[in-house]
Scaffold this motif. Structure first.
Motif, mmCIF file in Angstrom:
data_model
loop_
_atom_site.group_PDB
_atom_site.id
_atom_site.type_symbol
_atom_site.label_atom_id
_atom_site.label_comp_id
_atom_site.label_asym_id
_atom_site.label_seq_id
_atom_site.Cartn_x
_atom_site.Cartn_y
_atom_site.Cartn_z
ATOM 1 N N UNK A 17 0.832 -1.199 0.000
ATOM 2 C CA UNK A 17 0.000 0.000 0.000
ATOM 3 C C UNK A 17 0.874 1.260 0.000
ATOM 4 N N UNK A 18 1.954 1.245 0.771
ATOM 5 C CA UNK A 18 2.872 2.389 0.802
ATOM 6 C C UNK A 18 3.508 2.605 -0.564
ATOM 7 N N UNK A 19 3.995 1.527 -1.195
ATOM 8 C CA UNK A 19 4.617 1.626 -2.520
ATOM 9 C C UNK A 19 3.603 2.115 -3.550
ATOM 10 N N UNK A 20 2.375 1.593 -3.512
ATOM 11 C CA UNK A 20 1.343 2.028 -4.455
ATOM 12 C C UNK A 20 1.031 3.506 -4.284
ATOM 13 N N UNK A 21 0.989 3.968 -3.049
ATOM 14 C CA UNK A 21 0.773 5.386 -2.798
ATOM 15 C C UNK A 21 1.873 6.241 -3.409
ATOM 16 N N UNK A 22 3.104 5.745 -3.355
ATOM 17 C CA UNK A 22 4.223 6.457 -3.988
ATOM 18 C C UNK A 22 4.029 6.518 -5.499
ATOM 19 N N UNK A 23 3.664 5.394 -6.107
ATOM 20 C CA UNK A 23 3.453 5.350 -7.559
ATOM 21 C C UNK A 23 2.349 6.302 -7.988
ATOM 22 N N UNK A 24 1.327 6.458 -7.171
ATOM 23 C CA UNK A 24 0.176 7.281 -7.529
ATOM 24 C C UNK A 24 0.424 8.777 -7.375
ATOM 25 N N UNK A 25 1.491 9.169 -6.724
ATOM 26 C CA UNK A 25 1.756 10.575 -6.457
ATOM 27 C C UNK A 25 2.558 11.216 -7.591
ATOM 28 N N UNK A 26 2.075 12.340 -8.140
ATOM 29 C CA UNK A 26 2.812 13.007 -9.219
ATOM 30 C C UNK A 26 4.107 13.675 -8.745
#
Length: 157
Positions: A17-26
Motif C-alpha cells: 500500500x505504501x509503494x502504491x501510494x508512492x506510484x500514484x503521487x505526481x
C-alpha cells in the motif's frame, strides 16, 4: 531508516500500500540503484534508491554495506540534472530548487549534499518524531535550478 519518521514494516500488505501510494503521487519519482561491477551470478544488485520523495524534496537511501564508497555522491550528481529536466513545467510541475532534509546527526549525508552543490538553507527544530530517538531537528539543504534567479545567491538574500 535510522533517521526517518517511518518504522520498518514486516507486513507485506502495508508495504504494498505504501509503494502504491508512492506510484500514484505526481511528486514522487524514484529509482533503484544497482551496483554494476558484480559477478553475473549476483547481478543486478540493488544497493539503494534515489529520487523525489515529495518534490521538490529529494532523497536517497543505501544499504549500509555500501556507505562511504562514493555511490551516494555519484548517484546524486547523476540524478539532479534529471530532476530539473523532469520537473520543468512541460508535463510536470516546475521547481526552481531541489530540497534535501537531513537529521542533524547525519553528517555523512550533509557532506554528500555539499559535494553536489547543495547549500544549507534552514534548520527546523523538533521537526519530526523519530521512532528510535524521539523529536529531532531537521537541516534543510537546497540546490537551485541552473540559471535560476536564485542560483548562487547567499541564503537570506
Amino acid at each position: 531508516m535510522k533517521h526517518t519518521s517511518l518504522r520498518v514494516s514486516d507486513d507485506i500488505e502495508t508495504t504494498k500500500a505504501w509503494i502504491q501510494g508512492c506510484f500514484n503521487s505526481p511528486i514522487n519519482w524514484n529509482f533503484s540503484l544497482e551496483l554494476l561491477d558484480v559477478p553475473t551470478a549476483c547481478s543486478p544488485r540493488v544497493i539503494g534508491l534515489i529520487g523525489a520523495v515529495r518534490a521538490p524534496e529529494i532523497g536517497y537511501m543505501f544499504n549500509t554495506s555500501h556507505w562511504g564508497k562514493g555511490y551516494a555522491t555519484e548517484a546524486l550528481r547523476a540524478f539532479m540534472p534529471l530532476f530539473f529536466e523532469h520537473y520543468n513545467g512541460a508535463v510536470n510541475e516546475r521547481f526552481e530548487y531541489a530540497e534535501a532534509h537531513t537529521d542533524e546527526e547525519s553528517v555523512s549525508s550533509q557532506n554528500v549534499l555539499g559535494k553536489v552543490g547543495f547549500k544549507w538553507y534552514e534548520t527546523r527544530e523538533k521537526d519530526f518524531e523519530n521512532p528510535i530517538f524521539g523529536w529531532r531537528d531537521t537541516l534543510i539543504y537546497r540546490l537551485y535550478r541552473p540559471g535560476s534567479q536564485s542560483e548562487g545567491k547567499p541564503i537570506g538574500s
